[in-house]
Design a protein around this motif. Structure first.
Motif, short mmCIF file in Angstrom:
data_model
loop_
_atom_site.label_atom_id
_atom_site.label_comp_id
_atom_site.label_asym_id
_atom_site.label_seq_id
_atom_site.Cartn_x
_atom_site.Cartn_y
_atom_site.Cartn_z
N SER A 141 0.78 -1.19 -0.02
CA SER A 141 -0.18 -0.03 -0.10
C SER A 141 0.91 1.21 0.08
N PHE A 155 -5.37 5.26 3.54
CA PHE A 155 -5.86 4.35 4.55
C PHE A 155 -7.03 3.52 3.77
N GLU A 159 -6.59 -0.57 3.61
CA GLU A 159 -7.80 -1.75 3.90
C GLU A 159 -8.10 -2.53 2.67
N GLN A 160 -7.89 -2.05 1.64
CA GLN A 160 -8.52 -2.67 0.36
C GLN A 160 -7.25 -3.39 0.08
N HIS A 190 -5.02 4.14 13.60
CA HIS A 190 -5.69 3.76 12.33
C HIS A 190 -5.47 2.49 11.75
N MET A 191 -3.92 2.33 11.45
CA MET A 191 -3.46 1.09 10.81
C MET A 191 -3.79 -0.04 11.84
N GLU A 193 -6.01 -0.61 14.07
CA GLU A 193 -7.45 -1.00 14.18
C GLU A 193 -7.78 -1.64 13.21
N LEU A 194 -7.31 -1.38 11.81
CA LEU A 194 -7.63 -1.93 10.76
C LEU A 194 -7.01 -3.53 10.79
N CYS A 195 -5.50 -3.57 11.41
CA CYS A 195 -5.05 -4.72 11.47
C CYS A 195 -5.82 -5.93 12.47
N LYS A 197 -8.98 -5.52 12.80
CA LYS A 197 -10.10 -5.84 12.39
C LYS A 197 -10.10 -7.03 11.49
N TYR A 198 -8.91 -7.15 10.81
CA TYR A 198 -8.90 -8.18 9.73
C TYR A 198 -7.89 -9.15 10.08
#
Length: 392
Positions: A141, A155, A159-160, A190-191, A193-195, A197-198
């Motif tokens: 990314s 961001f 995420e994509q 932010h990074m 929380e995305l990590c 989440k997935y």
């Protein structure tokens, strides 16, 4: 006696010491008389306290298998608490000969062949190597250079890329090498929380954590939230901070016991166990007694960066410096010269006789850039810039 190695203007000849920076130009395809400012070590002698500790250890004369005890951990933990407000536990510590080795072990431990590993190019090129060489997929990314002259995270793309590629592991560079960003709290959150989440694990390379300038502050990713401790491995080392790369000592902190066991099994499978005796002695002395030396280096680096910016503005306005918030590796934008990749290499290496790190090796997003190491005496930096000016 106090710190004795605070004369950073002194030029020391490193040739003839099997120095990677100075002795291997021809073997790496460069002219013999090239001036090297590429690899990330400093041209400064380390702290005199470190040298004293090494001499004392050498005088003992026996270099058998050596393990670190409480004193070593207390020195490392003290530095992390004083400088980074992070209280680490001894059980978290896993020692490796280098951060890159730790990254490679993490790739092998936490992913399978064919899995995707996320990075943010342009980024330190071993990130790509430890992924591709272990038959995993490199997913980037890319960072975006904004109109404010700073790199930013996209961001939505971050995420994509995770979702589309079913990313298992993210290699975070913090502070970022080579673009010099010191990530803000909201960016790291932010990074992270995305990590979360997935279900992506984060290996955070924080080897440049002690080189942060101005009002910027390095924040340990794992220390931001208790939830981040459970999904992360934090990679640190005295190698950059105290110029000890050749002694091969790094400290990885892994609060999650399941992750720690898995990584330790992978390290054991590679046949590695204890650090070398001199690396341990040097690392402990550096963290205990090296602060005056470190403060002196920081002040000198800030002056070198200011000099570089001023010189380019006055003499080479076509070259744009991306102002570093952190690291002593400065990212230079040469695209204003309008040269192709091969033409830029010809100019820098063969005409200016400089060995810098070509931006292209940091990924396609680095095309047209060069990375320069300013951790050198001012005379060396002046010489490099004069050679560049004459070549242009």
């Amino acid at each position: 006696m106090g710190e004795r190695n605070l004369d950073f203007d002194r030029v020391i000849d490193r040739r003839g010491t099997d120095c990677l920076k100075y002795d291997f130009a021809v073997r790496r395809g460069k002219p013999e008389d090239v001036l090297p400012l590429w690899v990330a070590d400093m041209d400064f002698p380390t702290s005199s306290y470190v040298l004293d500790a090494l001499q004392e250890r050498v005088a003992h004369g026996i270099f058998g298998y050596t393990e670190s005890g409480d004193r070593y951990f207390e020195a490392v933990a003290g530095w992390m608490e004083r400088k980074h407000n992070w209280q680490v536990k001894q059980s978290w510590l896993v020692k490796t000969p280098g951060v890159v080795f730790g990254l490679a072990m993490a790739v092998k431990a936490f992913t399978d062949v064919g899995d995707s590993v996320l990075i943010q190019q342009p980024v330190y090129y071993p990130f790509t190597e430890v992924i591709a060489d272990n038959d995993r997929r490199v997913v980037s990314s890319d960072l975006v250079l904004g109109s404010d002259g700073r790199y930013h995270i996209d961001f939505a793309d971050f995420e994509q890329k995770i979702v589309e590629n079913q990313v298992k592991l993210f290699l975070l560079c913090s502070p970022h090498n080579p673009v010099g960003r010191v990530w803000r709290r909201e960016e790291l959150l932010h990074m992270g929380e995305l990590c979360r989440k997935y279900g992506v694990l984060v290996v955070s390379d924080e080897i440049h954590q002690d080189f942060v300038f101005g009002e910027n502050r390095h924040l340990v990713f794992a220390n931001l939230k208790p939830e981040f401790e459970t999904i992360s491995i934090t990679c640190t080392s005295p190698a950059k901070t105290f110029n000890l790369a050749g002694l091969q000592v790094s400290n990885l902190f892994i609060p999650n016991p399941a992750l720690r066991r898995k990584l330790c099994r992978q390290i054991a499978a590679a046949g590695y166990s204890q650090l070398n005796a001199l690396g341990l002695a040097a690392g402990e002395a550096a963290y205990r007694y090296g602060e005056d030396w470190y403060n002196g280096v920081m002040a000198y680096l800030e002056q070198n960066i200011a000099y570089l910016q001023s010189y380019l503005t006055r003499n080479l306005p076509e070259i744009r410096m991306i102002e570093p918030e952190g690291t002593y590796l400065v990212w230079l934008d040469f695209r204003g010269l309008g040269l192709t990749g091969p033409e830029l290499e010809q100019l820098v290496v063969h005409k200016a006789k400089l060995w810098l790190d070509s931006g292209a090796i940091f990924g396609p997003a680095g095309e047209g850039f060069q990375r320069i190491n300013v951790a050198c005496p001012r005379a060396t930096l002046e010489q490099a810039l004069e050679q560049l000016k004459r070549a242009i």
